[in-house]
Design a protein around this motif. Structure first.
Motif, PDB file in Angstrom:
ATOM      1  N   THR A 245       0.483  -0.940   0.223  1.00 45.02           N
ATOM      2  CA  THR A 245       0.234   0.021  -0.275  1.00 45.02           C
ATOM      3  C   THR A 245       1.055   0.878  -0.187  1.00 45.02           C
ATOM      4  O   THR A 245       0.456   2.150   0.252  1.00 45.02           O
ATOM      5  N   GLN A 246       2.163   0.743   0.416  1.00 43.33           N
ATOM      6  CA  GLN A 246       2.482   2.071   0.474  1.00 43.33           C
ATOM      7  C   GLN A 246       4.138   2.027  -0.223  1.00 43.33           C
ATOM      8  O   GLN A 246       4.720   0.770   0.500  1.00 43.33           O
TER       9      GLN A 246
ATOM     10  N   TRP B  93      10.583   5.471  -5.651  1.00 44.84           N
ATOM     11  CA  TRP B  93       9.764   6.307  -6.387  1.00 44.84           C
ATOM     12  C   TRP B  93      11.016   6.850  -7.516  1.00 44.84           C
ATOM     13  O   TRP B  93      10.778   7.157  -8.328  1.00 44.84           O
TER      14      TRP B  93
ATOM     15  N   THR C 263      -1.178   3.977  -5.247  1.00 46.83           N
ATOM     16  CA  THR C 263      -0.382   4.713  -3.763  1.00 46.83           C
ATOM     17  C   THR C 263      -1.621   5.956  -3.828  1.00 46.83           C
ATOM     18  O   THR C 263      -1.894   5.749  -2.335  1.00 46.83           O
TER      19      THR C 263
ATOM     20  N   HIS D 142      -4.755   4.216  -2.316  1.00 47.65           N
ATOM     21  CA  HIS D 142      -4.162   3.520  -1.153  1.00 47.65           C
ATOM     22  C   HIS D 142      -4.808   4.968   0.107  1.00 47.65           C
ATOM     23  O   HIS D 142      -4.563   5.064   1.569  1.00 47.65           O
ATOM     24  N   THR D 143      -3.879   6.110  -0.392  1.00 44.37           N
ATOM     25  CA  THR D 143      -3.583   7.292   0.747  1.00 44.37           C
ATOM     26  C   THR D 143      -5.510   7.565   0.944  1.00 44.37           C
ATOM     27  O   THR D 143      -5.539   8.292   2.269  1.00 44.37           O
TER      28      THR D 143
ATOM     29  N   GLN E 199       1.809  12.236  -4.961  1.00 48.26           N
ATOM     30  CA  GLN E 199       1.349  10.805  -6.563  1.00 48.26           C
ATOM     31  C   GLN E 199       0.102  11.420  -6.818  1.00 48.26           C
ATOM     32  O   GLN E 199      -0.063  11.273  -8.389  1.00 48.26           O
TER      33      GLN E 199
ATOM     34  N   TYR F 225       6.197  -1.616  -6.450  1.00 44.13           N
ATOM     35  CA  TYR F 225       5.058  -2.680  -5.824  1.00 44.13           C
ATOM     36  C   TYR F 225       6.326  -3.666  -5.483  1.00 44.13           C
ATOM     37  O   TYR F 225       5.656  -4.242  -3.974  1.00 44.13           O
TER      38      TYR F 225
END
Length: 304
Positions: free
Chosen positions: A127-128, A134, A182, A185-186, A200, A247
């Motif tokens: 998820t992160q 990145w 991302t 999920h945030t 993101q 990921y």
């Protein structure tokens, strides 16, 4: 895994509809030798193109849900179905039909995709992602897109130029999906405020706009047989690479690579065959001049 698959298929269907509508609109505006910003302004005056944008938005929502609930290595490869779906939709909207060879190519793409997904058996749903993942990913993708755009602008109108723009579009789409995952999920963990303050979110919006811009230029640069395979296969491959490296998703290796390669070859063969169909060429730039040429020829023929 059912939910992300269903929403990914919904996104592919919406994108296929958008492709048909946007190609029709793109062929009604003047061609350009350079990277013309005014192209988007011309297209905004076409209702067909605006309808295509609505389909793009719908696809984006479906893709966001799919990425939020499943691994990118599952969601993005399903987008290879866009071309088969686009031709089926085009056959309906343009009152055409798919030949037996066309349906065989559709079946080849579907079979190849099934083989790849079964053999790869993707897993993982981080998820992160830390910034150490990145930074190199974004840097490499931006550099690749820049190099492809420069290469496209140095080539005359034709297959090479269309392929370069198509691959630049593919990388932009893949990066859009990676950043979107991302962001979703945030949004789920921190709400709207967190979503609007994470980089993101603006990253995937920027890459998405660039992808749309490159796609429109790819449509006008050369034949579909050059741009579409680069876009379809490039998006899947780059997304797979991002899923694994960014990921930390898992795909089977070892002897499983043999059926994966076979499935990828089937997809490539099917996509190339579909891109060569007359129905596909009707949506590509090389068909634009044919009605005018036919009219000119008819003008010189005495009336009965």
């Amino acid at each position: 895994m059912l939910l992300p698959v269903l929403f990914a298929l919904g996104a592919a269907l919406s994108n296929a509809l958008a492709t048909v509508l946007q190609r029709k609109a793109a062929l009604t505006v003047p061609k350009s030798e350079g990277l013309r910003v005014g192209l988007i302004l011309d297209l905004l005056r076409r209702p067909v193109w605006l309808a295509g944008i609505v389909a793009v938005i719908t696809a984006g929502v479906c893709q966001a849900v799919a990425l939020a609930t499943g691994p990118i290595t599952v969601v993005q490869p399903l987008f290879v179905l866009e071309l088969p779906l686009a031709l089926v939709i085009a056959a309906a909207l343009l009152q055409g039909r798919l030949s037996r060879a066309g349906w065989l190519a559709v079946g080849t793409v579907v079979a190849g995709l099934g083989v790849v997904l079964f053999a790869a058996s993707p897993e993982g749903n981080r998820t992160q992602v830390p910034m150490t993942h990145w930074i190199p990913a974004v840097a490499v993708c931006v550099a690749a897109v820049a190099a492809l755009v420069v290469a496209a602008l140095r080539r005359p109108e034709g297959r090479g130029r269309a392929a370069c723009f198509g691959l630049a579009t593919a990388i932009s789409y893949a990066m859009t999906a990676a950043l979107m995952k991302t962001s979703m999920h945030t949004l789920d963990d921190g709400g709207v405020t967190a979503f609007l303050t994470t980089w993101q979110t603006y990253g995937f919006a920027l890459f998405g706009v660039c992808a749309l811009f490159f796609l429109e230029n790819a449509m006008q640069s050369g034949p579909l047989v050059a741009s579409q395979p680069a876009l379809t296969l490039g998006d899947a491959c780059v997304s797979l690479a991002l899923g694994i490296t960014v990921y930390a998703e898992y795909v089977r290796t070892g002897w499983w690579l043999i059926p994966q390669i076979l499935g990828a070859a089937l997809i490539a063969a099917g996509v190339l065959a579909l891109s060569r169909l007359p129905l596909a060429r009707r949506l590509a730039s090389e068909e634009k001049e044919q009605p005018e040429q036919g009219t000119a020829a008819d003008a010189g023929t005495p009336a009965p």
